[in-house]
Design a protein around this motif. Structure first.
Motif, PDB file in Angstrom:
ATOM      1  N   SER A  12      35.257  40.316  35.707  1.00 24.49           N
ATOM      2  CA  SER A  12      34.428  40.071  36.888  1.00 24.49           C
ATOM      3  C   SER A  12      35.095  39.112  37.868  1.00 24.49           C
ATOM      4  CB  SER A  12      33.053  39.551  36.478  1.00 24.49           C
ATOM      5  OG  SER A  12      33.187  38.385  35.738  1.00 24.49           O
ATOM      6  N   SER A  15      37.165  41.244  40.037  1.00 27.22           N
ATOM      7  CA  SER A  15      36.385  42.072  40.952  1.00 27.22           C
ATOM      8  C   SER A  15      35.725  41.214  42.022  1.00 27.22           C
ATOM      9  CB  SER A  15      35.365  42.915  40.211  1.00 27.22           C
ATOM     10  OG  SER A  15      34.629  42.163  39.341  1.00 27.22           O
ATOM     11  N   ARG A  16      35.422  39.938  41.684  1.00 21.04           N
ATOM     12  CA  ARG A  16      34.882  39.045  42.718  1.00 21.04           C
ATOM     13  C   ARG A  16      35.844  38.966  43.920  1.00 21.04           C
ATOM     14  NH1 ARG A  16      29.745  36.690  41.885  1.00 21.04           N
ATOM     15  NH2 ARG A  16      29.154  38.850  42.029  1.00 21.04           N
ATOM     16  N   SER A  19      35.479  41.943  45.896  1.00 20.46           N
ATOM     17  CA  SER A  19      34.187  41.933  46.594  1.00 20.46           C
ATOM     18  C   SER A  19      34.286  41.077  47.857  1.00 20.46           C
ATOM     19  CB  SER A  19      33.084  41.366  45.701  1.00 20.46           C
ATOM     20  OG  SER A  19      32.868  42.205  44.608  1.00 20.46           O
ATOM     21  N   ALA A  82      36.922  46.657  43.681  1.00 16.24           N
ATOM     22  CA  ALA A  82      35.968  45.666  43.190  1.00 16.24           C
ATOM     23  C   ALA A  82      35.384  46.039  41.840  1.00 16.24           C
ATOM     24  CB  ALA A  82      34.846  45.482  44.209  1.00 16.24           C
ATOM     25  N   SER A  83      35.438  47.327  41.476  1.00 22.08           N
ATOM     26  CA  SER A  83      34.876  47.664  40.170  1.00 22.08           C
ATOM     27  C   SER A  83      35.848  48.406  39.267  1.00 22.08           C
ATOM     28  CB  SER A  83      33.595  48.482  40.356  1.00 22.08           C
ATOM     29  OG  SER A  83      33.841  49.547  41.231  1.00 22.08           O
ATOM     30  N   LEU A 125      28.218  49.541  38.171  1.00 19.02           N
ATOM     31  CA  LEU A 125      28.853  48.335  38.696  1.00 19.02           C
ATOM     32  C   LEU A 125      29.468  48.598  40.070  1.00 19.02           C
ATOM     33  CD1 LEU A 125      30.687  46.971  35.531  1.00 19.02           C
ATOM     34  CD2 LEU A 125      28.553  46.186  36.527  1.00 19.02           C
ATOM     35  N   SER A 128      26.960  47.571  42.647  1.00 18.24           N
ATOM     36  CA  SER A 128      26.658  46.150  42.807  1.00 18.24           C
ATOM     37  C   SER A 128      27.883  45.359  43.254  1.00 18.24           C
ATOM     38  CB  SER A 128      26.040  45.575  41.539  1.00 18.24           C
ATOM     39  OG  SER A 128      26.871  45.779  40.450  1.00 18.24           O
ATOM     40  N   ASN A 129      29.075  45.698  42.737  1.00 16.79           N
ATOM     41  CA  ASN A 129      30.267  44.930  43.118  1.00 16.79           C
ATOM     42  C   ASN A 129      30.853  45.361  44.453  1.00 16.79           C
ATOM     43  OD1 ASN A 129      30.030  43.719  40.692  1.00 16.79           O
ATOM     44  ND2 ASN A 129      31.836  44.628  39.761  1.00 16.79           N
ATOM     45  N   ARG A 303      23.016  45.496  38.869  1.00 18.16           N
ATOM     46  CA  ARG A 303      22.897  44.182  38.236  1.00 18.16           C
ATOM     47  C   ARG A 303      22.025  44.236  36.989  1.00 18.16           C
ATOM     48  NH1 ARG A 303      21.242  39.825  42.073  1.00 18.16           N
ATOM     49  NH2 ARG A 303      19.901  41.478  42.859  1.00 18.16           N
TER      50      ARG A 303
END
Lengths: 561, 584
Positions: A12, A15-16, A19, A82-83, A125, A128-129, A303
């Protein structure tokens, strides 16, 4: 309710970054749109005064448009990043957890639901990401940035239109808490439906035999109908949020922007072009917030799935990998149960105070009625679970001190019912010994009396056996299991009713194979039929989880005679 | 199935809900027109004030904006709600159809299917199809109607500008989506297939967890999953590229249109053909003409996936079914419940070895008939044919005097209760696991059946008795307990013909003989009941009134135990092997 887990999903962090990059692209695109509105305002001003439009305005407009196109593509590209990595790492982690939890725990999991979470849940994901989170950042900052841009032209207009800034957080706040609960329920329902569908599909021959297929189908349809109502309820809330956003912004943004622009023009503070710019910019605020609303549903779903997956990954495994390192592995292969008691979670004792030992090279029979606890002994020896009390030793060393993989590599197990993986006959045999040559595979199959059958199949060893080997009879599947055990060539052998579905003509030959296999190895042979034990040198009786009697081979032969 | 065929099928499925969908489309059209009106009205308002409009006019426009905003919101709400209503109704329907097809196909037609992939189709693919119904039909209609109407209004202000705008509308509305379709269509199919494959793999690992651990298969299965994940990611990358292309190209298309309009508009204003105050209105119209197109173009990758998913569904739903020709009963009702196999021949596939060859024997009412033979001799195949899971290639099977091929499969199965070799326990309570054999059975009947199957005491020992969950595949039950649940099912069903296929292989001798005693008790309650026992242990069958010996798919002898010992070499060999084994 937030779960207590603070751990984030694997990958994550990476991926942050993507994002944020996506959000950055979105923000840059928004600034280009602001630029476009300002430039259009300049054009309007010139034309209002009937002045010619200079060429640089066209070029500037073209440049802004080109940049915005590039940023739009870039946002999409980073959204993928991002995912992509996170999804791969998360699936890997779930796979690892499945192995970690082993058969003892997976009994309480519902396969279909777990698989749904692993595949579709991880895919969620993306939303959301890659979509929701970046748009959340852009959408919330849009009113501020745009009001700032307006403020540069005319600070009064900017300040007044700032009243629109809190609209988005207020509306999101109003719906979000309720939304989260509903979306978690929605995904739980999808999981449950998957589990049910898998169970029904795998049980179809049984359902059909009792003409219960239609009933099961309509029961599932009812569950599906509940699922649908659930979804519609969710959507009713979701769309209500969108309705409020829509209306709120039509009034708050377009209406307010129009009134402010008109009044400020009347006051002589701004030009006509600037007034048009302000109205066009209000449209950009609406567009950004609409995007936020559109991704809301999918984002909340992603999420919710993330929480489910984290929850699964946080489940403690039933056994712990040995922490001792650097020891030499035991060289003796004797097995000893010392006062072992065992219960499944939430159940009574399946085994109580069981003690016995098997010397290296010895064959021991374990006799008991169905349900006496025989298979639990197998589970404990393979460390699918640990005893509640007492301990089990291999070569004098407690099992808990031995590396799991090494322990399991020492044991060849012929189970009551064997799992055949999707693939060819050869692949299923090769699982036991990946480096086996063709000759070794055939030799093992011959010894297990299954070679002739395999070669009679249309594609021989390359024949695909359907899921669970549905085309094979029970006896054929058992013989494949024996062939696997022969190929594995491990020093300890666990036989759990290895020939219950095998006919006697074949059993005699198989027994020879098993005897040959047992030679010089430590063997535990579990059965409910005394006469299927041959070379057992000692015999234990298991009744209701206790060892009630033991005999040595001498008396066994006497009785048989 | 081509793209077009899939879309036609999806349209056919829509039939009962076309009215609701039409309403949804109409509301969307109104909503989008209102969006155009809002933008244009706000810009026009500014120019009107700038031309000297009164304060009263200012507030009239402001209230009109607020009012129209609310009406637009209401239409949008109704449009979304009715669109989703249609979509989810159809999704429930697709799931029902899918399961019905699977039920009709099983087990013969499902040999090559993988249950994990089927679940992926039933849940995830069905959900994907939602995009088609909820987010495709209405936006496509709107994307045609609204821009054309806007161009119409523009043409009224300035035909030249309307003409200049048209090529860009065609480019972004038709050209770019078509190109995106060409880029994305293959990748979308690969994405759906890979997801199905990964579902199947994970199902295999979860259900085969014991073998995975014992053979150290975990690291290899991880490598396989990684590989599948890479294939999925590369297909998704292509789709993502499709997205990137589309976003960029559409932005450029819209931007160029804007440039052209500004250029032409400026020229017309400066030459005096158009008043300056119309120019901002023209800009607003131009910008809003593209809004409905944006709604469509962003959907193409999702739309491609929806079509691929639909294809995966129709692939199952539209598959011809083995049973269909025989669903209608033409042979009437059998007068007795004996079973006769008459010169039955069978092979599972063309070209594979013959499993049965001219097998003839009878199962008489009131008697116990047994089949013995080596494993793989074709014993279970006889059951598969009797239940009409497969169909005999030669000869016929009669129930009483009626060939089963002329009876409804449902009726055949009503008359036969089977305890299969491989028992499936459902993930529900023990009560429901037994009760599934007869949905209207009272609790007393279930207990009675469980008693006969010697499983009642075990059930009562469980913490929640008959309400105890069996877990997936009966994971907490031993092999023998699972078999006894299946036997209880068969007793409960009350069918006059009982077939037991190695039904006691996992039971100890004492329980086995108690079960065989129960079978006799069950049979003695009605003299017309027939019992067929399949076994390889002669102890279970020596009391049978007739024993059929099967060898390599052929009948090697029929008769009672004593007669076969004398006349049938295969049988006497089997017997010798077993009594030898029992004594060793």
């Amino acid at each position: 309710m937030e779960t207590k887990s603070k751990n984030s999903l694997p990958g994550s962090k990476e991926s942050r970054r993507f994002s944020y990059a996506t959000a950055g692209m979105g923000g840059a695109g928004m600034i280009c749109t602001i630029g476009q509105a300002v430039l259009l305002g300049l054009v309007v001003d010139r034309l209002w005064r009937s002045a010619p439009v200079p060429a640089w305005l066209f070029f500037a407009l073209a440049a802004v448009i080109l940049l915005r196109a590039i940023f739009a593509g870039g946002a999409r590209w980073f959204a993928f990043g991002a995912s992509a990595g996170a999804k791969r790492k998360t699936r890997r982690a779930i796979h690892g957890k499945i192995l970690d939890l082993g058969p003892a725990r997976s009994a309480s999991e519902r396969t279909g639901g777990l698989v749904h979470d692993t595949v579709e849940g991880v895919e969620a994901l993306d939303a959301s990401n890659g979509l929701y989170f970046p748009q959340f950042l852009v959408g919330l900052s849009a009113p501020l940035v745009i009001c700032l841009a307006i403020g540069v032209m005319d600070w009064v207009s900017g300040l007044v239109l700032l009243v629109t800034a809190p609209l988005a957080p207020i509306l999101l706040g109003l719906t979000q808490s309720r939304f989260r609960a509903v979306s978690a329920r929605y995904h739980a329902e999808a999981s449950a439906l998957s589990a049910r569908f898998l169970d029904a599909v795998q049980g179809l021959p049984t359902l059909k035999a009792f003409n219960a297929g239609a009933a099961c189908g309509s029961e599932m349809a009812q569950a599906g109908e509940r699922f649908r109502r659930e979804t519609m309820k969710l959507l009713a809330v979701n769309q209500l949020a969108i309705f409020l956003l829509d209306w709120g912004f039509a009034v708050g943004a377009t209406g307010a922007a129009f009134v402010v622009a008109a009044l400020r023009w009347k006051a002589g503070a701004i030009t006509v072009g600037e007034a048009v710019t302000i109205v066009l910019l209000s449209l950009e605020i609406i567009r950004q917030l609409n995007l936020l609303g559109a991704f809301f549903f999918a984002g909340a779903g992603g999420r919710a799935m993330g929480r489910r997956i984290r929850h699964y990954l946080d489940t403690p495994g039933p056994v712990k990998e040995s922490e001792t390192t650097g020891y030499r592995m035991p060289s003796r292969r004797d097995v000893r149960f010392e006062d072992v008691s065992f219960a499944y979670p939430g159940g009574g004792d399946v085994l109580s105070h069981v003690s016995f030992e098997i010397q290296p090279g010895e064959t021991v029979g374990l006799l008991g009625a169905s349900g006496a606890g025989k298979s639990s002994i197998v589970h404990l020896l393979l460390r699918f679970a640990d005893p509640r009390e007492g301990r089990i030793l291999l070569g004098g060393r407690p099992l808990v001190d031995l590396p799991l993989e090494w322990l399991r590599s020492q044991i060849a197990w012929v189970a009551q019912d064997t799992w055949l993986f999707h693939g060819t006959v050869e692949e299923n045999l090769r699982i036991a010994y990946p480096g086996a040559g063709r000759g070794e595979i055939e030799e093992a199959s011959r010894a297990a009396c299954i070679h002739d059958f395999i070669t009679s199949l249309p594609e021989g060893y390359q024949t695909r056996i359907g899921e669970r080997g549905t085309r094979l009879s029970g006896g054929q599947a058992q013989r494949l299991a024996i062939a696997r055990a022969l190929l594995k060539d491990a020093p300890i052998i666990l036989l759990d009713e290895p020939t219950s579905h095998v006919d006697f003509a074949c059993e005699a030959a198989l027994r020879q194979a098993l005897d040959r296999l047992s030679e010089g190895r430590t063997v535990l042979h579990i059965t409910h039929r005394r006469h299927s034990l041959s070379a057992a040198s000692r015999l234990f009786y298991l009744e209701d989880g206790r060892i009630t009697k033991s005999e040595d081979s001498l008396t066994l032969e006497t009785i048989a005679a | 199935m081509t793209h077009r065929q899939t879309i036609i099928r999806l349209w056919q499925v829509l039939r009962p809900l076309r009215g609701t969908l039409g309403l949804s489309v109409a509301m969307r059209i109104v909503n989008q027109f209102l969006a155009v009106v809002l933008i244009v009205l706000a810009v026009w308002g500014v120019t009107a004030i700038a031309r000297g409009g009164s304060s009263q006019m200012l507030w009239t426009v402001a209230f009109a904006l607020a009012g129209l905003g609310m009406v637009k919101g209401i239409f949008r709400y109704l449009e979304q709600f009715s669109g989703h209503y249609v979509a989810f109704r159809l999704l429930a329907d697709l799931r029902r159809q899918l399961f019905a097809s699977l039920e009709a196909m099983a087990p013969a037609g499902l040999g090559r299917e993988r249950s994990g992939d089927l679940v992926s189709r039933a849940i995830a693919d069905v959900e994907r199809v939602e995009v088609f119904y909820a987010h495709t039909i209405a936006p496509f209609v709107v994307a045609v109607v609204v821009p054309l109407a806007v161009v119409g209004v523009l043409a009224w202000i300035s035909p030249m500008i309307a003409l200049g705008l048209l090529p860009f509308l065609v480019l972004t509305g038709v050209g770019i989506p078509f190109a995106a379709h060409r880029i994305g269509t293959g990748a979308a199919g690969r994405v759906r297939d890979r997801l199905g494959e990964i579902s199947a793999r994970f199902t295999d690992v979860v259900q085969g967890i014991r073998e995975t651990l014992v053979f150290g298969y975990g690291s290899r299965s991880e490598a396989i999953l990684d590989h599948e994940g890479d294939l999925l990611a590369s297909a998704q990358k292509t789709l993502s590229g499709c997205h990137v292309f589309q976003s960029t190209a559409t932005e450029i298309g819209i931007g160029s249109a804007l440039l052209v309009v500004v250029f032409l508009g400026a020229g017309e204003v400066l030459s005096g053909e158009m008043p300056a105050y119309d120019f901002p209105v023209v800009l607003a119209l131009t910008l809003s003409a593209f809004v409905p197109l944006l709604g469509v173009t962003n959907l193409i990758p999702d739309f491609e996936q929806a079509i691929s998913s639909a294809r995966r569904l129709f692939d199952i739903i539209d598959r011809p079914c083995h049973e269909s020709p025989c669903l209608a009963a033409v042979g009437g009702e059998p007068r007795s419940v004996g079973v006769v196999f008459d010169k039955v021949g069978f092979a599972y596939d063309d070209g594979s070895p013959r499993v049965l060859d001219r097998v003839s024997f009878a199962v008489e009412p009131g008697a116990v008939t047994a089949i013995v033979g080596a494993s793989g001799a074709g014993k279970s195949t006889l059951v598969n044919l009797l239940l009409r899971y497969w169909r005999e290639d030669a000869g016929e099977i009669l129930l009483g005097d009626v060939p089963i091929r002329n009876m409804a499969a449902r009726r055949v199965r009503e008359l036969i209760a089977v305890v299969p070799q491989r028992v499936h326990i459902f993930n529900t309570t023990l009560r429901e696991n037994i009760g599934m054999a007869r949905p209207d059975a009272a609790m007393d009947d279930i207990i009675e059946a469980a008693r006969l199957a010697c499983i009642h005491e075990f059930i009562m020992d469980q913490p929640e008795g008959y309400d105890t969950m069996a877990h997936e595949g009966g994971a907490r039950l031993s092999g023998g307990q699972r078999q006894r649940i299946a036997i209880a099912r068969a007793f409960l069903s009350n069918a006059p013909i009982l077939v037991m296929d190695e039904a006691t292989a996992h039971l100890d001798e004492r329980t086995e003989s108690r079960i065989m005693e129960s079978v006799r008790v069950w049979q003695s309650r009605d003299e017309r009941r027939a019992v067929l026992v399949i076994a390889h242990r002669l102890a279970c069958v020596r009391d049978a009134s007739r024993i059929m010996v099967l060898e390599h798919g052929r009948v090697a002898g029929i008769g009672c135990h004593e007669a076969l010992l004398d006349s049938c070499e295969v049988y006497s060999d089997l017997f010798a092997a077993q009594s030898g084994a029992a004594q060793s």
